[in-house]
Design a protein around this motif. Structure first.
Motif, PDB file in Angstrom:
ATOM      1  N   MET A 278       0.968  -1.150   0.018  1.00  0.00           N
ATOM      2  CA  MET A 278      -0.007  -0.023   0.018  1.00  0.00           C
ATOM      3  C   MET A 278       0.849   1.345  -0.146  1.00  0.00           C
ATOM      4  O   MET A 278       1.868   1.247   0.559  1.00  0.00           O
ATOM      5  N   VAL A 279       0.376   2.311  -0.685  1.00  0.00           N
ATOM      6  CA  VAL A 279       1.121   3.615  -0.754  1.00  0.00           C
ATOM      7  C   VAL A 279       0.673   4.603   0.257  1.00  0.00           C
ATOM      8  O   VAL A 279      -0.541   4.547   0.770  1.00  0.00           O
ATOM      9  N   VAL A 280       1.526   4.881   1.009  1.00  0.00           N
ATOM     10  CA  VAL A 280       1.226   5.785   2.502  1.00  0.00           C
ATOM     11  C   VAL A 280       1.259   7.181   2.091  1.00  0.00           C
ATOM     12  O   VAL A 280       2.035   7.738   1.426  1.00  0.00           O
ATOM     13  N   GLU A 281       0.101   7.830   2.597  1.00  0.00           N
ATOM     14  CA  GLU A 281      -0.092   9.385   2.399  1.00  0.00           C
ATOM     15  C   GLU A 281      -0.067   9.959   3.766  1.00  0.00           C
ATOM     16  O   GLU A 281      -0.860   9.466   4.732  1.00  0.00           O
ATOM     17  N   LEU A 282       0.706  10.882   4.040  1.00  0.00           N
ATOM     18  CA  LEU A 282       0.899  11.511   5.112  1.00  0.00           C
ATOM     19  C   LEU A 282       0.865  12.878   5.229  1.00  0.00           C
ATOM     20  O   LEU A 282       1.614  13.595   3.996  1.00  0.00           O
ATOM     21  N   PRO A 283       0.426  13.915   5.876  1.00  0.00           N
ATOM     22  CA  PRO A 283       0.450  15.338   5.745  1.00  0.00           C
ATOM     23  C   PRO A 283       1.993  15.879   5.820  1.00  0.00           C
ATOM     24  O   PRO A 283       2.824  15.244   6.329  1.00  0.00           O
ATOM     25  N   GLY A 284       2.177  16.588   4.898  1.00  0.00           N
ATOM     26  CA  GLY A 284       3.361  17.441   4.774  1.00  0.00           C
ATOM     27  C   GLY A 284       4.668  16.712   4.124  1.00  0.00           C
ATOM     28  O   GLY A 284       5.664  16.932   4.079  1.00  0.00           O
ATOM     29  N   LEU A 285       4.168  15.232   3.491  1.00  0.00           N
ATOM     30  CA  LEU A 285       5.165  14.332   2.802  1.00  0.00           C
ATOM     31  C   LEU A 285       4.546  13.710   1.402  1.00  0.00           C
ATOM     32  O   LEU A 285       3.527  13.889   1.327  1.00  0.00           O
ATOM     33  N   PRO A 286       5.379  13.553   0.571  1.00  0.00           N
ATOM     34  CA  PRO A 286       5.217  13.177  -0.708  1.00  0.00           C
ATOM     35  C   PRO A 286       4.436  11.739  -0.388  1.00  0.00           C
ATOM     36  O   PRO A 286       4.732  11.096   0.527  1.00  0.00           O
ATOM     37  N   SER A 287       3.629  11.172  -1.331  1.00  0.00           N
ATOM     38  CA  SER A 287       3.066   9.782  -1.401  1.00  0.00           C
ATOM     39  C   SER A 287       4.228   8.718  -1.336  1.00  0.00           C
ATOM     40  O   SER A 287       5.222   8.973  -1.814  1.00  0.00           O
ATOM     41  N   MET A 288       4.394   7.782  -0.235  1.00  0.00           N
ATOM     42  CA  MET A 288       5.571   6.849  -0.084  1.00  0.00           C
ATOM     43  C   MET A 288       5.003   5.303  -0.337  1.00  0.00           C
ATOM     44  O   MET A 288       3.959   4.687   0.262  1.00  0.00           O
ATOM     45  N   GLU A 289       5.938   5.013  -1.397  1.00  0.00           N
ATOM     46  CA  GLU A 289       5.651   3.335  -1.724  1.00  0.00           C
ATOM     47  C   GLU A 289       6.508   2.911  -0.696  1.00  0.00           C
ATOM     48  O   GLU A 289       7.315   3.325   0.049  1.00  0.00           O
ATOM     49  N   LYS A 290       6.571   1.259  -0.640  1.00  0.00           N
ATOM     50  CA  LYS A 290       7.123   0.667   0.472  1.00  0.00           C
ATOM     51  C   LYS A 290       8.405   0.788   0.467  1.00  0.00           C
ATOM     52  O   LYS A 290       9.149   0.664   1.405  1.00  0.00           O
ATOM     53  N   GLU A 291       9.234   1.080  -0.529  1.00  0.00           N
ATOM     54  CA  GLU A 291      10.529   1.212  -0.687  1.00  0.00           C
ATOM     55  C   GLU A 291      11.203   2.628  -0.432  1.00  0.00           C
ATOM     56  O   GLU A 291      12.290   2.815  -0.122  1.00  0.00           O
ATOM     57  N   ASP A 292      10.151   3.380  -0.073  1.00  0.00           N
ATOM     58  CA  ASP A 292      10.472   4.940   0.439  1.00  0.00           C
ATOM     59  C   ASP A 292      10.200   4.963   2.044  1.00  0.00           C
ATOM     60  O   ASP A 292      10.664   5.942   2.620  1.00  0.00           O
ATOM     61  N   LEU A 293       9.787   3.902   2.662  1.00  0.00           N
ATOM     62  CA  LEU A 293       9.316   3.952   4.010  1.00  0.00           C
ATOM     63  C   LEU A 293      10.494   3.285   5.130  1.00  0.00           C
ATOM     64  O   LEU A 293      11.125   2.506   4.595  1.00  0.00           O
ATOM     65  N   PRO A 294      10.450   3.748   6.131  1.00  0.00           N
ATOM     66  CA  PRO A 294      11.662   3.014   7.020  1.00  0.00           C
ATOM     67  C   PRO A 294      11.270   1.700   7.247  1.00  0.00           C
ATOM     68  O   PRO A 294      10.203   1.263   7.388  1.00  0.00           O
ATOM     69  N   SER A 295      12.314   0.829   7.084  1.00  0.00           N
ATOM     70  CA  SER A 295      12.401  -0.394   7.292  1.00  0.00           C
ATOM     71  C   SER A 295      11.652  -0.902   8.410  1.00  0.00           C
ATOM     72  O   SER A 295      10.869  -1.982   8.542  1.00  0.00           O
ATOM     73  N   PHE A 296      11.769  -0.190   9.652  1.00  0.00           N
ATOM     74  CA  PHE A 296      11.140  -0.525  10.713  1.00  0.00           C
ATOM     75  C   PHE A 296       9.481  -0.637  10.890  1.00  0.00           C
ATOM     76  O   PHE A 296       8.947  -1.161  11.648  1.00  0.00           O
ATOM     77  N   VAL A 297       9.177  -0.083   9.914  1.00  0.00           N
ATOM     78  CA  VAL A 297       7.233   0.116   9.804  1.00  0.00           C
ATOM     79  C   VAL A 297       6.823  -0.935   8.882  1.00  0.00           C
ATOM     80  O   VAL A 297       5.664  -1.194   8.631  1.00  0.00           O
ATOM     81  N   LEU A 298       7.798  -1.750   8.071  1.00  0.00           N
ATOM     82  CA  LEU A 298       7.262  -2.722   7.289  1.00  0.00           C
ATOM     83  C   LEU A 298       7.039  -3.990   7.862  1.00  0.00           C
ATOM     84  O   LEU A 298       7.550  -4.394   8.812  1.00  0.00           O
ATOM     85  N   PRO A 299       6.119  -4.811   7.299  1.00  0.00           N
ATOM     86  CA  PRO A 299       5.736  -6.218   7.756  1.00  0.00           C
ATOM     87  C   PRO A 299       6.741  -7.109   7.688  1.00  0.00           C
ATOM     88  O   PRO A 299       7.027  -8.063   8.500  1.00  0.00           O
ATOM     89  N   ASN A 300       8.060  -6.823   6.904  1.00  0.00           N
ATOM     90  CA  ASN A 300       8.835  -7.840   6.585  1.00  0.00           C
ATOM     91  C   ASN A 300      10.251  -7.265   7.457  1.00  0.00           C
ATOM     92  O   ASN A 300      11.324  -7.925   7.335  1.00  0.00           O
ATOM     93  N   ASN A 301      10.099  -6.494   8.230  1.00  0.00           N
ATOM     94  CA  ASN A 301      11.314  -5.993   9.244  1.00  0.00           C
ATOM     95  C   ASN A 301      11.711  -7.031  10.054  1.00  0.00           C
ATOM     96  O   ASN A 301      10.898  -7.633  10.816  1.00  0.00           O
ATOM     97  N   PRO A 302      13.091  -7.401   9.736  1.00  0.00           N
ATOM     98  CA  PRO A 302      13.416  -8.638  10.773  1.00  0.00           C
ATOM     99  C   PRO A 302      13.831  -8.145  12.275  1.00  0.00           C
ATOM    100  O   PRO A 302      14.196  -8.994  13.199  1.00  0.00           O
ATOM    101  N   PHE A 303      13.901  -6.806  12.478  1.00  0.00           N
ATOM    102  CA  PHE A 303      14.275  -6.321  14.029  1.00  0.00           C
ATOM    103  C   PHE A 303      13.367  -6.011  14.860  1.00  0.00           C
ATOM    104  O   PHE A 303      12.809  -4.865  14.727  1.00  0.00           O
ATOM    105  N   GLY A 304      12.695  -7.112  15.629  1.00  0.00           N
ATOM    106  CA  GLY A 304      11.349  -6.806  16.218  1.00  0.00           C
ATOM    107  C   GLY A 304      11.593  -5.622  17.395  1.00  0.00           C
ATOM    108  O   GLY A 304      10.662  -5.204  17.899  1.00  0.00           O
ATOM    109  N   SER A 305      12.872  -5.764  17.811  1.00  0.00           N
ATOM    110  CA  SER A 305      13.080  -4.751  18.857  1.00  0.00           C
ATOM    111  C   SER A 305      12.877  -3.278  18.536  1.00  0.00           C
ATOM    112  O   SER A 305      12.315  -2.430  19.519  1.00  0.00           O
ATOM    113  N   PHE A 306      12.946  -2.707  17.331  1.00  0.00           N
ATOM    114  CA  PHE A 306      12.740  -1.578  17.084  1.00  0.00           C
ATOM    115  C   PHE A 306      11.100  -1.159  17.065  1.00  0.00           C
ATOM    116  O   PHE A 306      10.930   0.054  17.761  1.00  0.00           O
ATOM    117  N   PRO A 307      10.219  -1.871  16.330  1.00  0.00           N
ATOM    118  CA  PRO A 307       8.624  -1.625  16.726  1.00  0.00           C
ATOM    119  C   PRO A 307       8.415  -1.545  17.923  1.00  0.00           C
ATOM    120  O   PRO A 307       7.627  -0.638  18.443  1.00  0.00           O
TER     121      PRO A 307
END
Ligand SMILES: O=c1ccn([C@@H]2O[C@H](COP(=O)(O)OP(=O)(O)O)[C@@H](O)[C@H]2O)c(=O)[nH]1
Ligand SMILES: O=C(O)c1ccc(O[C@@H]2O[C@H](CO)[C@@H](O)[C@H](O)[C@H]2O)cc1
Length: 497
Positions: A171-200
């Protein structure tokens, strides 16, 4: 009470930083700006930093950096533990042992901890706010990534906006003050495949408990990120006080000493080599202190550098814990075949490199410190982000700051040398290159203005110092004085930037 202790507790701020160079140095530079306004400053971090500094300098580690006292506490692990490979374990143990060890350090060094004006922490050690509460000391956070990341995490971990899920990963993320972000533009810690559970987990607790921080300061400047900074004003405001980079990059007094530590020894010979290169000719390549690129990607970069036939300076930091798959290592043919073309060093004096007239562009992993240093040097970037904030930083470079291009990955996650060559040519010659250079120079000028006397960041520092030292604020035990930050922001916005 001994005289030295009395002094330490007078107008004193304690900064607490995670163990990475890119987290400690912005904190030290904040410390220096507070010290310039009459505050006494100490910085506490973990023993592993003392150990790395000792290895880097070959001498004893400094106990002061330009007047800022350094203090160390244990993170609960032995010095030879592989923290990088076992990041989740590291963050977990640090979260368990850090608070009591920091608390003991405060008891040991401050006879009356309550007299401390404030503790300032950074995002990877958010539990510092609980230690502050134990002693009834106000707590501030220095956000050491772009304000955009602060806004993204705040909305994500407070569930204020929709983010990718295992069932809708694209899904494409739309947030105020920022351009539309595709998954490759998002920080890895908010993605479902992020391998580092400690950060979320860490960020959920942090962003759902922001009232523990009376102030949030950002290592950025208003003019760089005004839309996203304005967009969080109503949520939990952030006050930009940066860029926290060496004074020489900010056009400030050349005599001003930088407040920073070095965990690895820089190879200064590359500066002599740069001096022999034509102006704006050298491609600088570095992936920071943590990233170790897979062997295939090292091969693609090596091939591209050789093929473009331009001078290069490549930092290849030997992995702390080498693996048999060749990750982070140069292909065997590279040094011999490019010996007259470029230089490879294990660690560079990066800020001197970026501001050297011979350097034309920077192929970077997009760590935020590297990006700010590049912005302040006025050169374009080639983004090759890997994890954490870096994909979003790359998006900002290309679509918001407009000072660089991005190396796009293939469907299998690899990169081709042809794509890298194309990116290099695009930032080196032609109309795109010219526009990127113009934009980069304009941002450099904005950065210098922000930190100069009465600039937006200078004004935010002044406000922060006024608030931590004002008697009525000190007595006000209530969590977060949000409206003070609004006031600060309004003053900045009023400048019409
Ligand atoms: O060869 C090098 C590579 C990096 N750095 C410094 O290390 C920091 C890296 O921080 P960044 O946030 O860019 O990335 P990280 O290493 O934390 O991923 C920056 O201040 C760089 O100037 C350096 O001094 N020499
Ligand atoms: O030591 C670690 O495991 C470590 C060190 C640094 C890390 O984050 C870096 O911080 C920069 C500033 O926040 C950021 O911009 C950069 O992309 C990160 O690599 C993470 C882990």
């Amino acid at each position: 009470m001994a005289q030295a202790e009395e002094k330490r507790e007078e107008n004193h701020v304690l900064l607490v930083a995670f163990s990475s160079q890119g987290h400690i140095n912005p904190m030290l530079r904040l410390g220096k700006r507070l010290a310039a306004r009459g505050i006494h400053v100490s910085l506490a971090t973990t023993e592993i930093v003392r150990h790395r500094m000792l290895k880097s300098s070959g001498a004893g580690p400094a106990d002061h950096v330009t007047g800022i006292e350094l203090l160390f506490f244990s993170d609960g692990l032995s010095l030879d533990y592989d923290r990088k490979t076992n990041l989740d374990v590291y963050m977990d143990i640090l979260g368990k042992h850090g608070p009591s060890n920091l608390s003991a350090l405060i008891k040991e060094h401050y006879t009356s901890p309550k007299k401390l004006l404030c503790l300032v922490t950074n995002p990877f050690v958010p539990w510092v706010s609980d230690v502050a509460a134990e002693y009834n000391i106000p707590c501030a956070m220095l956000w050491i990534q772009p304000c955009a990341l602060y806004a993204i995490y705040y909305r994500c971990f407070n569930k204020l906006s929709a983010f990718p899920t295992p069932t809708d990963p694209d899904m494409v993320v739309e947030l105020p003050g920022l351009p539309s972000m595709e998954k490759e533009d998002l920080p890895s810690f908010v993605l479902p495949n992020n391998p580092f559970g400690s950060f979320p987990k860490l960020f959920s607790e942090l962003f759902q408990g922001m009232e523990k921080f009376k102030w949030v300061l950002g290592n950025s400047f208003y003019e760089l990120e005004k839309h996203v900074i304005d967009s969080v004003c109503e949520l939990y405001p952030i006050r930009p006080i940066g860029p926290l980079v060496p004074p020489t990059l900010l056009g400030q007094d050349q005599e001003l000493e930088d407040a920073s530590v070095d965990m690895w020894k820089s190879d200064e010979t590359c500066i002599e080599w740069l001096t022999q290169q034509p102006p704006s000719s050298v491609i600088y390549v570095s992936f920071g202190s943590i990233v170790v690129l897979p062997a295939k990607q090292m091969e693609a970069i090596a091939t591209a550098l050789k093929n473009v036939k331009r001078p290069f300076l490549w930092v290849v930091k030997p992995p702390e814990f080498p693996t048999p798959d060749g990750a982070g290592q140069l292909p065997s043919w590279f040094l011999e075949e490019t010996k007259d073309q470029g230089q490879v060093v294990r660690w560079s004096p990066q800020t001197r490199v970026l501001s050297h007239p011979a350097v034309a562009c920077f192929i970077t992993h997009c760590g935020w410190n590297s990006m700010l240093e590049t912005i302040c040097s006025g050169i374009p970037l080639i983004a090759y982000p890997q994890w954490t904030d870096q994909p979003t930083n790359a998006k900002l470079i290309v679509d918001v700051f407009k000072i660089g291009v991005r190396i796009k990955k293939e469907a299998d996650g690899n990169i081709s040398s042809e794509v890298i060559e194309k990116c290099i040519e695009e930032v080196m010659v032609g109309p795109v290159a010219e526009q990127l250079r113009k934009n980069a120079m304009a941002l450099k000028a904005e950065a210098q203005k922000a930190v100069a006397a009465d600039g937006s960041s200078d004004e935010n520092i002044r406000l922060f110092v006024e608030e931590i030292t004002c008697d009525s604020c000190k007595k006000d035990g209530s969590p977060n004085v949000g409206n003070l930050s609004h006031e600060g922001q309004d003053k900045v916005s009023d400048k019409g930037v």
